[in-house]
Design a protein around this motif. Structure first.
Motif, PDB file in Angstrom:
ATOM      1  N   ILE A 136       0.854  -1.200   0.000  1.00  0.00           N
ATOM      2  CA  ILE A 136       0.000   0.000   0.000  1.00  0.00           C
ATOM      3  C   ILE A 136       0.882   1.240   0.000  1.00  0.00           C
ATOM      4  O   ILE A 136       1.857   1.311   0.741  1.00  0.00           O
ATOM      5  N   SER A 137       0.537   2.211  -0.861  1.00  0.00           N
ATOM      6  CA  SER A 137       1.211   3.507  -0.753  1.00  0.00           C
ATOM      7  C   SER A 137       0.161   4.568  -0.450  1.00  0.00           C
ATOM      8  O   SER A 137      -0.999   4.454  -0.848  1.00  0.00           O
ATOM      9  N   VAL A 138       0.580   5.584   0.296  1.00  0.00           N
ATOM     10  CA  VAL A 138      -0.329   6.609   0.797  1.00  0.00           C
ATOM     11  C   VAL A 138       0.048   7.949   0.181  1.00  0.00           C
ATOM     12  O   VAL A 138       1.224   8.300   0.123  1.00  0.00           O
ATOM     13  N   MET A 139      -0.956   8.687  -0.297  1.00  0.00           N
ATOM     14  CA  MET A 139      -0.709  10.062  -0.735  1.00  0.00           C
ATOM     15  C   MET A 139      -1.469  10.999   0.190  1.00  0.00           C
ATOM     16  O   MET A 139      -2.678  10.859   0.392  1.00  0.00           O
ATOM     17  N   ILE A 141      -5.876  14.202  -7.549  1.00  0.00           N
ATOM     18  CA  ILE A 141      -4.934  13.076  -7.509  1.00  0.00           C
ATOM     19  C   ILE A 141      -4.295  12.790  -8.865  1.00  0.00           C
ATOM     20  O   ILE A 141      -3.371  12.010  -8.968  1.00  0.00           O
ATOM     21  N   ARG A 142      -4.805  13.449  -9.936  1.00  0.00           N
ATOM     22  CA  ARG A 142      -4.200  13.216 -11.254  1.00  0.00           C
ATOM     23  C   ARG A 142      -3.130  14.245 -11.573  1.00  0.00           C
ATOM     24  O   ARG A 142      -2.550  14.230 -12.645  1.00  0.00           O
ATOM     25  N   GLU A 143      -2.927  15.190 -10.670  1.00  0.00           N
ATOM     26  CA  GLU A 143      -1.885  16.197 -10.901  1.00  0.00           C
ATOM     27  C   GLU A 143      -0.807  16.068  -9.840  1.00  0.00           C
ATOM     28  O   GLU A 143      -1.054  15.564  -8.754  1.00  0.00           O
ATOM     29  N   GLU A 197       0.700  17.901  -7.377  1.00  0.00           N
ATOM     30  CA  GLU A 197       0.571  19.150  -6.625  1.00  0.00           C
ATOM     31  C   GLU A 197       1.745  19.260  -5.658  1.00  0.00           C
ATOM     32  O   GLU A 197       2.179  18.269  -5.095  1.00  0.00           O
ATOM     33  N   GLN A 198       2.197  20.481  -5.443  1.00  0.00           N
ATOM     34  CA  GLN A 198       3.348  20.672  -4.532  1.00  0.00           C
ATOM     35  C   GLN A 198       2.999  20.280  -3.102  1.00  0.00           C
ATOM     36  O   GLN A 198       3.867  19.990  -2.282  1.00  0.00           O
ATOM     37  N   SER A 199       1.688  20.236  -2.812  1.00  0.00           N
ATOM     38  CA  SER A 199       1.235  19.908  -1.457  1.00  0.00           C
ATOM     39  C   SER A 199       1.309  18.410  -1.157  1.00  0.00           C
ATOM     40  O   SER A 199       1.242  17.992  -0.010  1.00  0.00           O
ATOM     41  N   GLN A 200       1.430  17.586  -2.205  1.00  0.00           N
ATOM     42  CA  GLN A 200       1.339  16.135  -2.019  1.00  0.00           C
ATOM     43  C   GLN A 200       2.588  15.527  -1.372  1.00  0.00           C
ATOM     44  O   GLN A 200       3.701  15.917  -1.682  1.00  0.00           O
ATOM     45  N   GLN A 201       2.339  14.569  -0.488  1.00  0.00           N
ATOM     46  CA  GLN A 201       3.432  13.760   0.081  1.00  0.00           C
ATOM     47  C   GLN A 201       3.085  12.299  -0.164  1.00  0.00           C
ATOM     48  O   GLN A 201       2.023  11.840   0.270  1.00  0.00           O
ATOM     49  N   LYS A 202       3.973  11.600  -0.872  1.00  0.00           N
ATOM     50  CA  LYS A 202       3.739  10.169  -1.114  1.00  0.00           C
ATOM     51  C   LYS A 202       4.640   9.373  -0.185  1.00  0.00           C
ATOM     52  O   LYS A 202       5.858   9.558  -0.187  1.00  0.00           O
ATOM     53  N   ILE A 203       4.053   8.500   0.597  1.00  0.00           N
ATOM     54  CA  ILE A 203       4.818   7.733   1.592  1.00  0.00           C
ATOM     55  C   ILE A 203       4.383   6.271   1.523  1.00  0.00           C
ATOM     56  O   ILE A 203       3.185   5.974   1.438  1.00  0.00           O
ATOM     57  N   SER A 204       5.343   5.369   1.554  1.00  0.00           N
ATOM     58  CA  SER A 204       4.947   3.952   1.523  1.00  0.00           C
ATOM     59  C   SER A 204       4.609   3.479   2.942  1.00  0.00           C
ATOM     60  O   SER A 204       4.956   4.116   3.935  1.00  0.00           O
ATOM     61  N   VAL A 205       3.906   2.346   2.985  1.00  0.00           N
ATOM     62  CA  VAL A 205       3.449   1.791   4.260  1.00  0.00           C
ATOM     63  C   VAL A 205       4.412   0.681   4.672  1.00  0.00           C
ATOM     64  O   VAL A 205       4.698  -0.217   3.888  1.00  0.00           O
ATOM     65  N   CYS A 206       4.931   0.743   5.906  1.00  0.00           N
ATOM     66  CA  CYS A 206       5.863  -0.313   6.334  1.00  0.00           C
ATOM     67  C   CYS A 206       5.172  -1.399   7.163  1.00  0.00           C
ATOM     68  O   CYS A 206       5.633  -2.526   7.216  1.00  0.00           O
ATOM     69  N   HIS A 207       4.049  -1.061   7.825  1.00  0.00           N
ATOM     70  CA  HIS A 207       3.302  -2.086   8.561  1.00  0.00           C
ATOM     71  C   HIS A 207       1.816  -1.924   8.287  1.00  0.00           C
ATOM     72  O   HIS A 207       1.286  -0.826   8.416  1.00  0.00           O
ATOM     73  N   ARG A 208       1.146  -3.018   7.941  1.00  0.00           N
ATOM     74  CA  ARG A 208      -0.312  -3.010   7.809  1.00  0.00           C
ATOM     75  C   ARG A 208      -0.857  -3.819   8.983  1.00  0.00           C
ATOM     76  O   ARG A 208      -0.515  -4.981   9.141  1.00  0.00           O
ATOM     77  N   GLU A 239     -18.338   4.887 -14.945  1.00  0.00           N
ATOM     78  CA  GLU A 239     -17.274   4.334 -14.111  1.00  0.00           C
ATOM     79  C   GLU A 239     -16.025   5.199 -14.077  1.00  0.00           C
ATOM     80  O   GLU A 239     -14.939   4.740 -13.803  1.00  0.00           O
ATOM     81  N   LEU A 240     -16.207   6.477 -14.374  1.00  0.00           N
ATOM     82  CA  LEU A 240     -15.072   7.382 -14.244  1.00  0.00           C
ATOM     83  C   LEU A 240     -14.972   7.819 -12.794  1.00  0.00           C
ATOM     84  O   LEU A 240     -15.988   8.042 -12.142  1.00  0.00           O
ATOM     85  N   THR A 241     -13.767   7.959 -12.300  1.00  0.00           N
ATOM     86  CA  THR A 241     -13.624   8.461 -10.935  1.00  0.00           C
ATOM     87  C   THR A 241     -13.145   9.899 -11.014  1.00  0.00           C
ATOM     88  O   THR A 241     -12.405  10.270 -11.927  1.00  0.00           O
ATOM     89  N   PRO A 242     -13.563  10.739 -10.061  1.00  0.00           N
ATOM     90  CA  PRO A 242     -13.187  12.147 -10.109  1.00  0.00           C
ATOM     91  C   PRO A 242     -11.715  12.327  -9.752  1.00  0.00           C
ATOM     92  O   PRO A 242     -11.176  11.558  -8.960  1.00  0.00           O
ATOM     93  N   ALA A 243     -11.101  13.340 -10.328  1.00  0.00           N
ATOM     94  CA  ALA A 243      -9.710  13.637  -9.986  1.00  0.00           C
ATOM     95  C   ALA A 243      -9.658  14.374  -8.651  1.00  0.00           C
ATOM     96  O   ALA A 243      -8.712  14.238  -7.890  1.00  0.00           O
ATOM     97  N   ARG A 244     -10.700  15.168  -8.379  1.00  0.00           N
ATOM     98  CA  ARG A 244     -10.683  16.031  -7.194  1.00  0.00           C
ATOM     99  C   ARG A 244     -11.541  15.455  -6.073  1.00  0.00           C
ATOM    100  O   ARG A 244     -12.545  14.811  -6.328  1.00  0.00           O
TER     101      ARG A 244
END
Length: 258
Positions: A77-80, A86-88, A90-101, A162-167
């Motif tokens: 799992i990766s977390v944003m 989510i399709r752009e 953005e400078q505000s975004q932080q992408k972090i991977s999950v080490c424990h589920r 079945e389109l999902t919104p970007a925002r």
């Protein structure tokens, strides 16, 4: 498809969107676009499971912990965080991977009981105006029927398309009495459990508002009281009752803190 499978339709939303017509993943219907970054606790989860990609919602409860639904588990799992579109990039975004589920040890796939999971992030999120935590309720705190709450997510906005919104989308929902879900023991709510679940969404409003993204928070006031879990195609939907799991959440986070 068994009846049970048809009922558990808050399954993950495949990114490939190869859903058969009429099947539903968690989604916001009858809502509106959220004000950008007005929900800095929202997490967008990308889940790899058996070679397929799914999405879920989640919410930041500590610098390095996200809470979501146990049915959002996968192989990776990766977390944003900090996203609006989510399709752009953005400078505000932080992408972090999950080490424990850490799904709840009593999570039951058949009944969707105890549908809650903690994700420990591989590194701490940087808290700022775009990324922040949300408060959790006190243990066993009750939300009264009639309370207005809201739910948000990036799930689909229509059952026909079945389109999902970007925002990020959001919708207001009303908490229903447990009896609304629990009174028919043979119907779609036969696995409803009053101690671990909440019944949310007025069938009369026409907003299919129970369909927030699976794993996303039900926010009442400024507190995450519920987690989008499951339900039939029309409201009310069923949410995991967060207050029941407060001791488990705090204990698990303490145990894993370095």
């Amino acid at each position: 498809m068994s009846l049970m499978m048809q009922l558990l339709i808050l399954v993950l939303l495949p990114v490939a969107l190869l859903l058969p017509p009429g099947s539903q993943a968690g989604e916001i219907i009858g809502g509106r676009e959220a004000k950008p970054h007005s929900r800095p606790y929202m997490a967008y989860l990308k889940i790899q499971r058996k070679g397929k990609t799914y999405i879920c919602g989640g919410f930041l409860v500590a610098e390095n912990f996200v809470l979501t639904a146990a049915h959002c588990n996968g192989d990776e799992i990766s977390v944003m965080l900090g996203a609006h579109n989510i399709r752009e990039q953005e400078q505000s975004q932080q992408k972090i991977s999950v080490c424990h589920r850490i799904p709840h040890p009593q999570y039951n796939k058949e009944t969707t009981n105890n549908d809650i999971m903690l994700l420990q992030l591989a590194k701490r999120a940087k808290l700022n105006r775009w990324v922040d935590t949300i408060a959790l309720p006190r243990a066993s705190e009750k939300v009264e029927a009639g309370a207005m709450c809201s739910v948000a997510g990036w799930g689909g906005t229509s059952t026909d398309c079945e389109l999902t919104p970007a925002r990020l989308q959001e919708v207001d929902v009303v908490v229903m009495p447990d009896a609304t879900c629990a009174r028919n023991p043979n119907g779609p709510y036969r696995d409803y459990n009053t101690s671990t679940m909440m019944c949310v969404g007025d069938p009369k409003t026409g907003k299919d508002s129970w369909k927030g993204d699976s794993g996303g928070p039900l926010v009442c006031g400024k507190t995450a009281q519920g987690i989008v879990s499951w339900g039939p195609p029309t409201p009310p939907g069923v949410y995991t009752k967060v207050s029941t799991f407060i001791p488990w959440i705090w204990e698990t986070m303490r145990r894993l803190q370095p």
